[in-house]
Design a protein around this motif. Structure first.
Motif, PDB file in Angstrom:
ATOM      1  N   LEU A   1       0.836  -1.204   0.000  1.00  0.00           N
ATOM      2  CA  LEU A   1       0.000   0.000   0.000  1.00  0.00           C
ATOM      3  C   LEU A   1       0.871   1.255   0.000  1.00  0.00           C
ATOM      4  O   LEU A   1       0.624   2.204  -0.756  1.00  0.00           O
ATOM      5  CB  LEU A   1      -0.909  -0.017   1.229  1.00  0.00           C
ATOM      6  CG  LEU A   1      -2.093   0.943   1.237  1.00  0.00           C
ATOM      7  CD1 LEU A   1      -3.075   0.602   0.136  1.00  0.00           C
ATOM      8  CD2 LEU A   1      -2.799   0.899   2.587  1.00  0.00           C
ATOM      9  N   TYR A   2       1.907   1.255   0.825  1.00  0.00           N
ATOM     10  CA  TYR A   2       2.795   2.415   0.920  1.00  0.00           C
ATOM     11  C   TYR A   2       3.675   2.571  -0.323  1.00  0.00           C
ATOM     12  O   TYR A   2       4.213   3.652  -0.560  1.00  0.00           O
ATOM     13  CB  TYR A   2       3.663   2.324   2.173  1.00  0.00           C
ATOM     14  CG  TYR A   2       2.940   2.767   3.426  1.00  0.00           C
ATOM     15  CD1 TYR A   2       2.596   4.103   3.602  1.00  0.00           C
ATOM     16  CD2 TYR A   2       2.593   1.866   4.430  1.00  0.00           C
ATOM     17  CE1 TYR A   2       1.930   4.527   4.738  1.00  0.00           C
ATOM     18  CE2 TYR A   2       1.917   2.275   5.562  1.00  0.00           C
ATOM     19  CZ  TYR A   2       1.584   3.610   5.712  1.00  0.00           C
ATOM     20  OH  TYR A   2       0.916   4.030   6.839  1.00  0.00           O
ATOM     21  N   TYR A   3       3.794   1.511  -1.112  1.00  0.00           N
ATOM     22  CA  TYR A   3       4.536   1.619  -2.369  1.00  0.00           C
ATOM     23  C   TYR A   3       3.799   2.570  -3.314  1.00  0.00           C
ATOM     24  O   TYR A   3       4.426   3.367  -4.021  1.00  0.00           O
ATOM     25  CB  TYR A   3       4.669   0.237  -3.016  1.00  0.00           C
ATOM     26  CG  TYR A   3       5.224   0.272  -4.423  1.00  0.00           C
ATOM     27  CD1 TYR A   3       6.593   0.426  -4.641  1.00  0.00           C
ATOM     28  CD2 TYR A   3       4.375   0.164  -5.526  1.00  0.00           C
ATOM     29  CE1 TYR A   3       7.103   0.472  -5.933  1.00  0.00           C
ATOM     30  CE2 TYR A   3       4.877   0.210  -6.819  1.00  0.00           C
ATOM     31  CZ  TYR A   3       6.243   0.358  -7.017  1.00  0.00           C
ATOM     32  OH  TYR A   3       6.735   0.405  -8.294  1.00  0.00           O
ATOM     33  N   TYR A   4       2.472   2.486  -3.326  1.00  0.00           N
ATOM     34  CA  TYR A   4       1.660   3.333  -4.197  1.00  0.00           C
ATOM     35  C   TYR A   4       1.365   4.693  -3.566  1.00  0.00           C
ATOM     36  O   TYR A   4       1.291   5.699  -4.256  1.00  0.00           O
ATOM     37  CB  TYR A   4       0.343   2.629  -4.538  1.00  0.00           C
ATOM     38  CG  TYR A   4       0.539   1.404  -5.395  1.00  0.00           C
ATOM     39  CD1 TYR A   4       0.625   1.507  -6.773  1.00  0.00           C
ATOM     40  CD2 TYR A   4       0.659   0.141  -4.818  1.00  0.00           C
ATOM     41  CE1 TYR A   4       0.823   0.385  -7.567  1.00  0.00           C
ATOM     42  CE2 TYR A   4       0.853  -0.987  -5.603  1.00  0.00           C
ATOM     43  CZ  TYR A   4       0.939  -0.863  -6.977  1.00  0.00           C
ATOM     44  OH  TYR A   4       1.130  -1.975  -7.748  1.00  0.00           O
ATOM     45  N   PHE A   5       1.206   4.696  -2.248  1.00  0.00           N
ATOM     46  CA  PHE A   5       0.898   5.938  -1.526  1.00  0.00           C
ATOM     47  C   PHE A   5       1.779   5.996  -0.277  1.00  0.00           C
ATOM     48  O   PHE A   5       1.461   5.352   0.732  1.00  0.00           O
ATOM     49  CB  PHE A   5      -0.585   5.985  -1.151  1.00  0.00           C
ATOM     50  CG  PHE A   5      -1.506   5.927  -2.339  1.00  0.00           C
ATOM     51  CD1 PHE A   5      -1.738   7.058  -3.107  1.00  0.00           C
ATOM     52  CD2 PHE A   5      -2.106   4.740  -2.705  1.00  0.00           C
ATOM     53  CE1 PHE A   5      -2.573   6.997  -4.213  1.00  0.00           C
ATOM     54  CE2 PHE A   5      -2.938   4.669  -3.808  1.00  0.00           C
ATOM     55  CZ  PHE A   5      -3.179   5.805  -4.568  1.00  0.00           C
ATOM     56  N   PRO A   6       2.879   6.753  -0.336  1.00  0.00           N
ATOM     57  CA  PRO A   6       3.857   6.785   0.765  1.00  0.00           C
ATOM     58  C   PRO A   6       3.288   7.221   2.109  1.00  0.00           C
ATOM     59  O   PRO A   6       3.823   6.867   3.153  1.00  0.00           O
ATOM     60  CB  PRO A   6       4.900   7.794   0.273  1.00  0.00           C
ATOM     61  CG  PRO A   6       4.787   7.747  -1.219  1.00  0.00           C
ATOM     62  CD  PRO A   6       3.327   7.536  -1.484  1.00  0.00           C
ATOM     63  N   ASP A   7       2.196   8.012   2.091  1.00  0.00           N
ATOM     64  CA  ASP A   7       1.577   8.417   3.350  1.00  0.00           C
ATOM     65  C   ASP A   7       0.081   8.607   3.142  1.00  0.00           C
ATOM     66  O   ASP A   7      -0.419   8.574   2.011  1.00  0.00           O
ATOM     67  CB  ASP A   7       2.213   9.696   3.909  1.00  0.00           C
ATOM     68  CG  ASP A   7       2.184  10.848   2.907  1.00  0.00           C
ATOM     69  OD1 ASP A   7       1.140  11.030   2.237  1.00  0.00           O
ATOM     70  OD2 ASP A   7       3.200  11.550   2.782  1.00  0.00           O
ATOM     71  N   LYS A   8      -0.632   8.786   4.250  1.00  0.00           N
ATOM     72  CA  LYS A   8      -2.083   8.894   4.179  1.00  0.00           C
ATOM     73  C   LYS A   8      -2.529  10.165   3.458  1.00  0.00           C
ATOM     74  O   LYS A   8      -3.559  10.179   2.771  1.00  0.00           O
ATOM     75  CB  LYS A   8      -2.676   8.857   5.595  1.00  0.00           C
ATOM     76  CG  LYS A   8      -4.148   8.476   5.625  1.00  0.00           C
ATOM     77  CD  LYS A   8      -4.650   8.249   7.037  1.00  0.00           C
ATOM     78  CE  LYS A   8      -6.117   7.864   7.030  1.00  0.00           C
ATOM     79  NZ  LYS A   8      -6.650   7.675   8.397  1.00  0.00           N
ATOM     80  N   ASN A   9      -1.754  11.238   3.599  1.00  0.00           N
ATOM     81  CA  ASN A   9      -2.106  12.480   2.900  1.00  0.00           C
ATOM     82  C   ASN A   9      -2.073  12.298   1.390  1.00  0.00           C
ATOM     83  O   ASN A   9      -2.907  12.854   0.660  1.00  0.00           O
ATOM     84  CB  ASN A   9      -1.156  13.611   3.307  1.00  0.00           C
ATOM     85  CG  ASN A   9      -1.509  14.202   4.659  1.00  0.00           C
ATOM     86  OD1 ASN A   9      -2.601  13.991   5.165  1.00  0.00           O
ATOM     87  ND2 ASN A   9      -0.581  14.932   5.242  1.00  0.00           N
ATOM     88  N   GLY A  10      -1.100  11.512   0.916  1.00  0.00           N
ATOM     89  CA  GLY A  10      -1.020  11.225  -0.508  1.00  0.00           C
ATOM     90  C   GLY A  10      -2.243  10.459  -0.989  1.00  0.00           C
ATOM     91  O   GLY A  10      -2.774  10.725  -2.072  1.00  0.00           O
TER      92      GLY A  10
END
Length: 203
Positions: free
Chosen positions: A45-54
Motif C-alpha cells: 500500500l505504501y509503495y503506491y501511496f507513501p503516506d495517508k495524505n497522498g
C-alpha cells in the motif's frame, strides 16, 4: 503489462479507500484496514501511496473527476441553459449526499496552504468554464439576453460559493458543515439560480 498491473492495483486501492472513507469517514480509516480490504500488505500500500495524505489527495482527485463528469454530461446533453443551471444545483446536492461522510474539507485542510489554494482555485475555474458554456448556449438559442458569458459565469459561481459562507454565519458548527447545513445551502443556491435565470431570460 507491468504498467497496466500497477495502474489496476492503484485503482483498486483508491476504490477501497473511497468505499471506507464514504462509509466510516477518512479520519477513522487506517491504512491497515484498506490493505486488509484488498488483501495486500501494508508495504504494498505504501509503495503506491507513501503516506495517508497522498492517499487523501488521490481520493479527492477521484471524487472531483466524478463531480465534473456529472457537470460535463449536463452541459453536453442540455436541452436549455435554464434546465442545465438548475441541474447543476441538483448535481451538487447529489454529490454532497453521496460523499458527505468523506470529510472533503478536512481532507483539503490536511494539505499545505499553497496546495489547498491551488486545488480550490482549480475547482472554481473548472466550474466557471462549464457554467460559461451553459450561458453561451442560452445566448445562442435566444433564451438569454446578450452578455459576456464568462463574466456572468464568474459572478454566478462566486455568488454560489459565497452563499455557503453566508448561510453558515451564526450557525454553530466545527469544521465541515453537516448534511443538514449543506441542504440549507443548496436550497439557497436554488433560489439564487431562479433569480439569475429570470434576470437573464429574454422578455
Amino acid at each position: 503489462m507491468l504498467t497496466e498491473n500497477k495502474d489496476e492495483m492503484r485503482d483498486k486501492i483508491l476504490e477501497a479507500a473511497l468505499k471506507r472513507f464514504t462509509q466510516f469517514g477518512a479520519g477513522k480509516t487506517t491504512m491497515n484496514e484498506i490493505a486488509d480490504d484488498i488483501r495486500c500488505s501494508k508495504a504494498s500500500l505504501y509503495y503506491y501511496f507513501p503516506d495517508k495524505n497522498g492517499l487523501h489527495n488521490a481520493v479527492l482527485a477521484k471524487v472531483g473527476e466524478v463531480y465534473f463528469n456529472g457537470i460535463e454530461d449536463a452541459v453536453k446533453n442540455m436541452t436549455s441553459a435554464s434546465a442545465a443551471l438548475r441541474q447543476l444545483i441538483d448535481i451538487r446536492h447529489d454529490f454532497i449526499q453521496k460523499f458527505c461522510r468523506l470529510e472533503l474539507f478536512k481532507l483539503l485542510k490536511n494539505g499545505p496552504p499553497a496546495q489547498i489554494a491551488a486545488q480550490m482555485n482549480e475547482v472554481k475555474e473548472k466550474e466557471t468554464a462549464l457554467i460559461a458554456r451553459m450561458f453561451e448556449k442560452g445566448i445562442q438559442d435566444g433564451e438569454f439576453i446578450e452578455m459576456d458569458p464568462v463574466q456572468a459565469a464568474e459572478l454566478y459561481n462566486q455568488a454560489l460559493i459565497g452563499l455557503r459562507f453566508s448561510v453558515l454565519q451564526g450557525i454553530p458548527h466545527l469544521g465541515e458543515p453537516s448534511p443538514e447545513e449543506f441542504s440549507l445551502i443548496i436550497a439557497k443556491q436554488k433560489q439564487l439560480a431562479e433569480i439569475f435565470i429570470k434576470g437573464m431570460q429574454k422578455r
